[in-house]
Design an enzyme around this catalytic site. Sequence first.
Site, PDB file in Angstrom:
ATOM      1  N   GLU A   1      -3.326   3.049   1.729  1.00  0.00           N
ATOM      2  CA  GLU A   1      -2.865   3.632   0.443  1.00  0.00           C
ATOM      3  C   GLU A   1      -3.256   5.115   0.377  1.00  0.00           C
ATOM      4  O   GLU A   1      -2.481   5.955  -0.102  1.00  0.00           O
ATOM      5  CB  GLU A   1      -3.485   2.871  -0.735  1.00  0.00           C
ATOM      6  CG  GLU A   1      -2.995   3.426  -2.080  1.00  0.00           C
ATOM      7  CD  GLU A   1      -3.716   2.828  -3.276  1.00  0.00           C
ATOM      8  OE1 GLU A   1      -3.954   1.612  -3.287  1.00  0.00           O
ATOM      9  OE2 GLU A   1      -4.039   3.596  -4.201  1.00  0.00           O
TER      10      GLU A   1
ATOM     11  N   HIS B   1      -7.799   4.286   4.680  1.00  0.00           N
ATOM     12  CA  HIS B   1      -7.105   3.180   4.007  1.00  0.00           C
ATOM     13  C   HIS B   1      -5.626   3.550   3.895  1.00  0.00           C
ATOM     14  O   HIS B   1      -5.290   4.690   3.554  1.00  0.00           O
ATOM     15  CB  HIS B   1      -7.709   2.959   2.614  1.00  0.00           C
ATOM     16  CG  HIS B   1      -7.212   1.716   1.943  1.00  0.00           C
ATOM     17  ND1 HIS B   1      -5.954   1.633   1.385  1.00  0.00           N
ATOM     18  CD2 HIS B   1      -7.775   0.502   1.770  1.00  0.00           C
ATOM     19  CE1 HIS B   1      -5.786   0.424   0.888  1.00  0.00           C
ATOM     20  NE2 HIS B   1      -6.882  -0.288   1.111  1.00  0.00           N
TER      21      HIS B   1
ATOM     22  N   SER C   1      -6.424 -10.095  -1.416  1.00  0.00           N
ATOM     23  CA  SER C   1      -5.611 -10.450  -0.251  1.00  0.00           C
ATOM     24  C   SER C   1      -5.816 -11.910   0.164  1.00  0.00           C
ATOM     25  O   SER C   1      -5.350 -12.315   1.231  1.00  0.00           O
ATOM     26  CB  SER C   1      -5.961  -9.515   0.915  1.00  0.00           C
ATOM     27  OG  SER C   1      -7.354  -9.481   1.081  1.00  0.00           O
TER      28      SER C   1
ATOM     29  N   HIS D   1       0.810  -1.233   0.000  1.00  0.00           N
ATOM     30  CA  HIS D   1       0.000   0.000   0.000  1.00  0.00           C
ATOM     31  C   HIS D   1       0.834   1.270   0.000  1.00  0.00           C
ATOM     32  O   HIS D   1       0.326   2.336  -0.303  1.00  0.00           O
ATOM     33  CB  HIS D   1      -0.860   0.075   1.273  1.00  0.00           C
ATOM     34  CG  HIS D   1      -1.862  -1.014   1.406  1.00  0.00           C
ATOM     35  ND1 HIS D   1      -2.732  -1.349   0.416  1.00  0.00           N
ATOM     36  CD2 HIS D   1      -2.158  -1.824   2.457  1.00  0.00           C
ATOM     37  CE1 HIS D   1      -3.513  -2.322   0.831  1.00  0.00           C
ATOM     38  NE2 HIS D   1      -3.186  -2.637   2.066  1.00  0.00           N
TER      39      HIS D   1
ATOM     40  N   SER E   1     -11.621  -4.541   2.366  1.00  0.00           N
ATOM     41  CA  SER E   1     -12.673  -3.782   1.672  1.00  0.00           C
ATOM     42  C   SER E   1     -12.835  -4.318   0.255  1.00  0.00           C
ATOM     43  O   SER E   1     -13.934  -4.361  -0.289  1.00  0.00           O
ATOM     44  CB  SER E   1     -12.359  -2.282   1.658  1.00  0.00           C
ATOM     45  OG  SER E   1     -11.059  -2.061   1.200  1.00  0.00           O
ATOM     46  N   ASN E   2     -11.725  -4.762  -0.337  1.00  0.00           N
ATOM     47  CA  ASN E   2     -11.787  -5.359  -1.664  1.00  0.00           C
ATOM     48  C   ASN E   2     -12.634  -6.649  -1.624  1.00  0.00           C
ATOM     49  O   ASN E   2     -13.422  -6.914  -2.537  1.00  0.00           O
ATOM     50  CB  ASN E   2     -10.351  -5.644  -2.128  1.00  0.00           C
ATOM     51  CG  ASN E   2     -10.298  -6.480  -3.369  1.00  0.00           C
ATOM     52  OD1 ASN E   2      -9.992  -7.657  -3.305  1.00  0.00           O
ATOM     53  ND2 ASN E   2     -10.614  -5.889  -4.499  1.00  0.00           N
TER      54      ASN E   2
ATOM     55  N   CYS F   1      -6.019   0.361 -10.633  1.00  0.00           N
ATOM     56  CA  CYS F   1      -5.096  -0.674 -11.100  1.00  0.00           C
ATOM     57  C   CYS F   1      -5.819  -1.595 -12.089  1.00  0.00           C
ATOM     58  O   CYS F   1      -6.938  -2.045 -11.819  1.00  0.00           O
ATOM     59  CB  CYS F   1      -4.622  -1.455  -9.880  1.00  0.00           C
ATOM     60  SG  CYS F   1      -3.666  -2.887 -10.315  1.00  0.00           S
TER      61      CYS F   1
ATOM     62  N   CYS G   1       4.043  -1.379  -3.841  1.00  0.00           N
ATOM     63  CA  CYS G   1       3.747  -1.873  -5.199  1.00  0.00           C
ATOM     64  C   CYS G   1       4.198  -0.828  -6.227  1.00  0.00           C
ATOM     65  O   CYS G   1       3.932   0.372  -6.047  1.00  0.00           O
ATOM     66  CB  CYS G   1       2.241  -2.114  -5.300  1.00  0.00           C
ATOM     67  SG  CYS G   1       1.715  -2.460  -6.974  1.00  0.00           S
TER      68      CYS G   1
ATOM     69  N   THR H   1      -6.020   2.912  -6.060  1.00  0.00           N
ATOM     70  CA  THR H   1      -5.829   1.871  -7.090  1.00  0.00           C
ATOM     71  C   THR H   1      -6.869   0.752  -6.998  1.00  0.00           C
ATOM     72  O   THR H   1      -7.168   0.110  -7.994  1.00  0.00           O
ATOM     73  CB  THR H   1      -4.429   1.219  -6.980  1.00  0.00           C
ATOM     74  OG1 THR H   1      -4.288   0.657  -5.680  1.00  0.00           O
ATOM     75  CG2 THR H   1      -3.326   2.205  -7.259  1.00  0.00           C
TER      76      THR H   1
HETATM   77  S1  SF4 Z   1      -4.188  -3.888  -6.586  1.00  0.00           S
HETATM   78 FE1  SF4 Z   1      -2.736  -3.239  -8.186  1.00  0.00          FE
HETATM   79  S2  SF4 Z   1      -1.864  -1.355  -7.376  1.00  0.00           S
HETATM   80 FE2  SF4 Z   1      -2.815  -2.356  -5.647  1.00  0.00          FE
HETATM   81  S3  SF4 Z   1      -1.167  -3.569  -4.743  1.00  0.00           S
HETATM   82 FE3  SF4 Z   1      -2.220  -4.893  -6.208  1.00  0.00          FE
HETATM   83  S4  SF4 Z   1      -1.058  -4.708  -8.153  1.00  0.00           S
HETATM   84 FE4  SF4 Z   1      -0.506  -2.998  -6.818  1.00  0.00          FE
END
Ligand code: SF4
Length: 298
Positions: free
Chosen positions: A135, A133, A277, A78, A235-236, A206, A100, A171
Amino acid sequence: MNPAIPVIEIDHSSGFCSGVNRAIKIAEDRLLRGDSIYCLGNLVHNEKELERLNRLGMHFIRHGEIKSDMKTVFIRAHGEPPETYRILKNNNTSVVDATCPVVLRLQHKVKESSRQFREKGSGMVIISGKPGHPEITGLLGHTEGNAMLISKIEETGLIDYNQPLHVYAQTTAGEEEYDAICRRILENSLQQTGRDDLVTIHNSICRQMSQRAPRLREFAKKHDVIIFVTGSESSNGRYLSGIAREINSKTYVVGSPSELDNWFAGARSIGISGATSTPRWLMEEVADRIKAIVQNNL
Ligand code: SF4
């Protein structure tokens, strides 16, 4: 006649994204050398993977817990704001930086937009994302405070439109939500200033994320039952499991194989998917447990 054994398929486009995979690989390489590593925050939003890394020797700390005897601190995918690097430098702590590369590029872009606006004396960076968050904390830090965070469409009404705006997304943001926010910002700008050239939209979601939702929709359509594996804090995971459920009402969310229930009566095909994750090994354990449940039901 015995009922047929259902097909069980793991969604090959689910699980760790390349950024998380890379961070875990970097961590494992260091841990196998016997280094003691302190990770700032949770490396992934998945309790089972954190337990595994902890067994390998990784310690998870909060920002306020950095101490002078911590030789090596790990920065996860992040990313972090500049302030964190300053604190670690003052502490003589060595940094293993697993930010990343996609997040790094976004940090550089928001920083550059912010620098240009500061030099011109006008303009604002707008970042669409989730408050708190990590990030987002990192991205806001790289703008040195010259940014506004938008977490929902209603907040677009709070923007001062009489200035140039550069709009970016976290992202991992949802594409549809970000599109709606950008459309509203463009409409508001036109309405309030009569100009359509003050707003620059950056597509910073992303690509690995933007492809996941359409692929998951196809995957959820294909199966009678979907088991979505995710940690409770992801959250994803909440976003993607919601998408699967919209398509397939028989979508169940679990954090581990022990949470599976007898949801498979009459199912001819069972799909297993996960968040960015969710480790592959955990989805495989879930698949094994499902096999045992359906065998029991025969
Ligand atoms: S979702 Fe994309 S930007 Fe976020 S950590 Fe993974 S590869 Fe990197």
